[in-house]
Design a protein around this motif. Sequence first.
Motif, short mmCIF file in Angstrom:
data_model
loop_
_atom_site.label_atom_id
_atom_site.label_comp_id
_atom_site.label_asym_id
_atom_site.label_seq_id
_atom_site.Cartn_x
_atom_site.Cartn_y
_atom_site.Cartn_z
N UNK A 238 11.18 -43.18 -1.66
CA UNK A 238 9.50 -43.11 -1.44
C UNK A 238 9.54 -43.78 0.01
N UNK A 239 9.13 -43.11 0.83
CA UNK A 239 8.96 -43.72 2.43
C UNK A 239 7.58 -43.97 2.82
N UNK A 240 7.08 -45.28 3.05
CA UNK A 240 5.86 -45.61 3.40
C UNK A 240 5.86 -45.70 4.91
N UNK A 252 0.76 -33.83 0.08
CA UNK A 252 1.91 -33.56 -0.59
C UNK A 252 2.81 -32.93 0.08
N UNK A 253 3.92 -33.33 0.86
CA UNK A 253 4.78 -32.78 1.67
C UNK A 253 5.59 -31.84 1.04
N UNK A 254 6.31 -32.21 -0.04
CA UNK A 254 7.42 -31.49 -0.45
C UNK A 254 7.37 -30.98 -2.12
N UNK A 319 17.65 -37.97 7.27
CA UNK A 319 19.23 -38.00 7.05
C UNK A 319 19.39 -38.15 5.52
N UNK A 320 18.54 -38.73 4.92
CA UNK A 320 18.73 -38.70 3.36
C UNK A 320 18.57 -37.40 2.79
N UNK A 321 17.31 -36.61 3.08
CA UNK A 321 16.87 -35.49 2.69
C UNK A 321 18.09 -34.38 2.93
N UNK A 322 18.43 -34.43 4.26
CA UNK A 322 19.64 -33.69 4.58
C UNK A 322 20.89 -33.64 3.68
N UNK A 327 12.56 -36.82 -1.88
CA UNK A 327 11.67 -37.63 -0.93
C UNK A 327 10.25 -37.41 -1.28
N UNK A 328 9.63 -38.77 -1.49
CA UNK A 328 8.08 -38.67 -1.54
C UNK A 328 7.85 -39.36 -0.04
N UNK A 329 7.06 -38.57 0.70
CA UNK A 329 6.84 -39.18 2.03
C UNK A 329 5.24 -39.63 2.05
N UNK A 330 4.93 -40.88 2.13
CA UNK A 330 3.76 -41.25 2.16
C UNK A 330 3.35 -41.94 3.56
N UNK A 331 2.78 -40.86 4.17
CA UNK A 331 2.48 -40.91 5.90
C UNK A 331 1.29 -40.13 5.95
N UNK A 332 0.31 -40.51 6.59
CA UNK A 332 -1.04 -40.11 6.88
C UNK A 332 -1.02 -38.78 7.81
N UNK A 333 -1.70 -37.70 7.48
CA UNK A 333 -1.71 -36.56 8.40
C UNK A 333 -3.25 -36.30 8.49
N UNK A 334 -3.87 -36.31 9.77
CA UNK A 334 -3.35 -36.69 10.92
C UNK A 334 -2.82 -38.34 10.87
N UNK A 335 -2.03 -38.45 12.13
CA UNK A 335 -1.58 -39.90 12.21
C UNK A 335 -2.72 -40.86 12.64
N UNK A 336 -2.75 -42.10 12.45
CA UNK A 336 -3.94 -43.03 12.66
C UNK A 336 -4.23 -43.03 14.10
N UNK A 337 -5.24 -43.21 14.53
CA UNK A 337 -5.83 -43.43 15.92
C UNK A 337 -4.93 -44.30 16.52
#
Length: 389
Positions: A238-240, A252-254, A319-322, A327-337
């Motif tokens: 889980x990546x923040x 939800x990316x994956x 590198x881990x997913x490869x 992976x649970x990727x917790x990152x906003x889209x779009x990126x913050x200002x």
Amino acid sequence: MRLLNGLLLLPTVLRTAIAYSTLSDDSLRTIPSAGADFDIKTGAILAPILQPRVPGTPGSTAVLEHLADFFRNNLPKWKVSFQNSTSTTPLSNGREVPFHNLIATRDPPWIDREGEVGRLALVAHYDSLIHPTGFIGAIDSAAPCAMLLHAARSIDDALTRKWEAMQAEAESSDFSGLEMDEHKGVQILLLDGEEAFQSWTDTDSLYGARAMAEEWEQTVYAASSTYSTPLASIDLFVLLDLLGSPNPTVPSYFKTTHWAYQHMADLEFSLRRLGLFKSAPAKDPDRPSAVDDQFFLHEAGKADTDQWLGGYIGDDHLPFMARGVEVLHLIPAPFPRVWHKIDDDGEHLDMNTVEDWALLTTAFAAEWLELEGFMTADGGGKVRERDEL
């Protein structure tokens, strides 16, 4: 991190879901607030991270010491270790730059050898961008690191109570062992060298993540072990990242970890229903009706035929997913200002959002580790009531 042009191939087979039990409303209310520890000037957890921390600099060393000391001084049952590497960078003129990843691990106490525990890995990078000069990187990723420290502290007593109860039950029964599906632990991975020094390439980025994934893939446990390598023992990564600005929307990316995303989205709904979140949901400007308010995790109902963005964002998970890690990727889209701008500092954090992410991450870890019945008010704070928020 950066947006990538290519789309990585998604695994086609879902990994078998491991045991997972939801938290009751009463348990959710016991999760402590970070409160003063997240004060950007004096907070014991967050403030020391809010400084430039480019790999190989005194700031990096100071922050790494702060992160390690937090576990050593506050969470002595966690094992702290480091995965170290060196690499040249486009700006180092041939000099080897050191990179230090911190690993904090809490496993069931009856485990006496490596390779027997599947773990939830909660991950953030602690380094900061080299340019612009003086860049702090509050959302990127000082605040996510602070969230993970808070989560570790908030579940620690409950883990102790659960595992002591399990041992006592095993000792008082005819059953001499403990079920294998209870061999679940947790790791906090605080990674170095995520940022590029000059421009994002396969070799100028993810220095710490690349070194760790490679080493953990090549470190082989005994043939009789349940897990073959440290990499294989990661049940979920889980990546923040980029968390702490107001009104984030995290897709939800994956497909293969959408079930975990849904669990976290359910938790967000419950925490908001109980009045435990401090931030309000974001309004969709194209759909102003109140029923269309967007939560942080707004894609719980996503269909297989919808667009899945996994692979377009370069970050420490790659590198881990490869190597087959889910992976649970917790990152906003779009990126913050404020992304990669000098005003990504403590003053531009939305503290209600920061505290809500810390609460949500803690709740997810507690559910993953099946801590229902062991989360009590004396585990870090009194039961929180709606009118106290």
